[in-house]
Design an enzyme around this catalytic site. Structure first.
Site, mmCIF file in Angstrom:
data_model
loop_
_atom_site.group_PDB
_atom_site.id
_atom_site.type_symbol
_atom_site.label_atom_id
_atom_site.label_comp_id
_atom_site.label_asym_id
_atom_site.label_seq_id
_atom_site.Cartn_x
_atom_site.Cartn_y
_atom_site.Cartn_z
ATOM 1 N N ASN A 230 63.939 -9.840 -22.300
ATOM 2 C CA ASN A 230 63.312 -10.636 -23.356
ATOM 3 C C ASN A 230 62.246 -9.788 -24.037
ATOM 4 O O ASN A 230 62.054 -8.629 -23.691
ATOM 5 C CB ASN A 230 62.727 -11.931 -22.777
ATOM 6 C CG ASN A 230 61.712 -11.650 -21.683
ATOM 7 O OD1 ASN A 230 60.707 -10.990 -21.915
ATOM 8 N ND2 ASN A 230 61.973 -12.143 -20.477
ATOM 9 N N ASP B 289 63.619 -18.763 -8.269
ATOM 10 C CA ASP B 289 62.538 -19.405 -9.016
ATOM 11 C C ASP B 289 61.225 -19.065 -8.319
ATOM 12 O O ASP B 289 60.809 -19.733 -7.373
ATOM 13 C CB ASP B 289 62.763 -20.922 -9.064
ATOM 14 C CG ASP B 289 61.841 -21.618 -10.044
ATOM 15 O OD1 ASP B 289 60.686 -21.173 -10.179
ATOM 16 O OD2 ASP B 289 62.275 -22.591 -10.680
#
Length: 400
Positions: free
Chosen positions: A208, A304
């Protein structure tokens, strides 16, 4: 902070020795007193006269100075300082330190002292990466020696990579961190930062646009308040802050393992933009165009990290802070994320392309906690970091 502090500066050999002159000036600008020690190799790159003129005091060079040694000068030198800084520290000088060799003034001072030592290495990239140097670094760290740098970059020899001396401002910042006794003194805080890179093949990856600027600024601000920082960073576009423990990772799974290894901690701030998925079919060879069509990529879910740490029943940090980069419905999405993950705070921001926040120099956040949401005005990422660090310090003081 450094006013009145006595710094013993040992200047090793190497082309980077010229930066020691700028370091002397920067330390004096904030009121520190610098006593220079120049090695024989260091004299090949900077002159005793230039060092003495800047420091405003005599340069110590010879172990067997009869006048000084009549009063055991090397012992006095080694113990009169508040901090010993070695900049630049060559591979040879670090090897002497690690092995306890004392055959010149610099190495004798370093062996004859119980004063804290900060080392700023500078050498060729191959020398830095050599197993012998890395063994010496590990030994020095185990002995309690602190490091600042080296950094990546081009070198005088024409090679590129880790081995450049940290900039004088970064060395000064690391020295300031050593003397800080702020509200976070004694607190250990994990900060994650930057993007993660999830490999498709050896030359391609999914990532990203995170620059790592906000996480880096936050680590620097927390360190300035006295915290011990474990800075776990993906491949960011900004250099890591000086004076903190840096753990460099590539993928989300590597970052998860690094966070686990860094626990326990008083607080954990997850500013990294971690990829949600990785390619389970990543190739060990570069994928080629084929007449059979496009390659088929299969994805798996990444760990996560925020939820795993926030929902721990053992060794959960007292304060767990997550970040939520959203492009729509910022407040609603981030509030739901806080509840879903189980963290104490969420720092939310709008990273729509028109905001320029993702990869930019400014940020506008919403701080969301159990008591509600608080909108902050748009400001520099450094200002956001400073205000957030103060909030974290206040929260940890209250929780303690």
């Amino acid at each position: 902070m450094l006013a009145g502090k006595h710094i013993l500066l040992i200047i090793g050999g190497g082309i980077a020795a010229y930066k020691s002159l700028e370091l002397i000036r920067r330390l004096q600008d904030v009121g520190a007193r610098v006593t220079p020690v120049l090695t024989k190799a260091g004299e090949e790159f900077v002159t005793p006269l230039s060092v003495s003129a800047l420091a405003g005091t005599a340069v110590h060079r010879d172990l067997f100075d009869l006048t000084a040694e009549a009063e055991m000068g090397h012992i006095q030198l080694s113990r009169s300082a508040d901090l010993i800084v070695v900049a630049p520290a060559t591979a040879d000088l670090m090897a002497k330190m690690a092995q306890g060799v004392a055959n010149d003034l610099a190495s004798t001072l370093l062996l004859a002292t119980d004063t804290p030592v900060l080392v700023a290495p500078a050498m060729n990239v191959r020398m830095w990466e050599h197993p012998a140097t890395q063994r010496n670094v590990a030994q020095l760290q185990a002995d309690g020696v602190d490091f600042v740098g080296p950094t990546d970059g081009g070198m005088a020899c024409g090679e590129f990579g880790p081995g450049r001396l940290a900039e004088p401002e970064d060395i000064r910042a690391a020295i300031e961190v050593f003397f800080k006794a702020g509200p976070l003194q004694g607190k250990r805080i994990i900060v994650t930062s930057g993007p993660t890179h999830e490999p498709i093949d050896p030359v391609r990856y999914i990532a990203n646009r995170s620059s790592g600027a906000q996480g880096t600024a936050l680590a620097r601000a927390l360190s300035a308040l006295g915290a011990e920082i474990v800075f776990i960073t993906g491949p960011a576009r900004v250099a890591p802050p000086a004076g903190v423990a840096v753990v460099a990772v590539e993928s989300a799974r590597e970052m998860a393992a690094a966070v686990e290894a860094a626990l326990p901690a008083d607080a954990a701030v997850f500013a990294a933009a971690v990829a949600d998925w990785h390619v389970t079919t990543a190739s060990d060879r570069k994928l080629k165009k084929s007449k059979d069509g496009l390659p088929h990529l299969q994805f798996g879910e990444n760990p996560d990290i925020l939820r795993t740490v926030a929902q721990r029943t053992v060794e959960r940090p007292k304060l767990v802070v997550g970040f939520a980069a959203e492009t729509n419905d910022v407040l609603e999405n981030a509030t739901a994320k806080r509840v879903r993950k189980g963290c104490d705070w969420i720092v939310a921001n709008d990273v729509s392309p028109e905001t320029g926040i993702m990869g930019g120099a400014e940020n506008a956040i919403v701080l969301i906690g159990e008591e509600g949401a608080e909108n902050w005005p748009r400001m520099s990422k450094e200002a956001v970091a400073e205000q957030l660090a103060e909030r974290i310090a206040a929260a940890l003081t209250y929780i303690s």
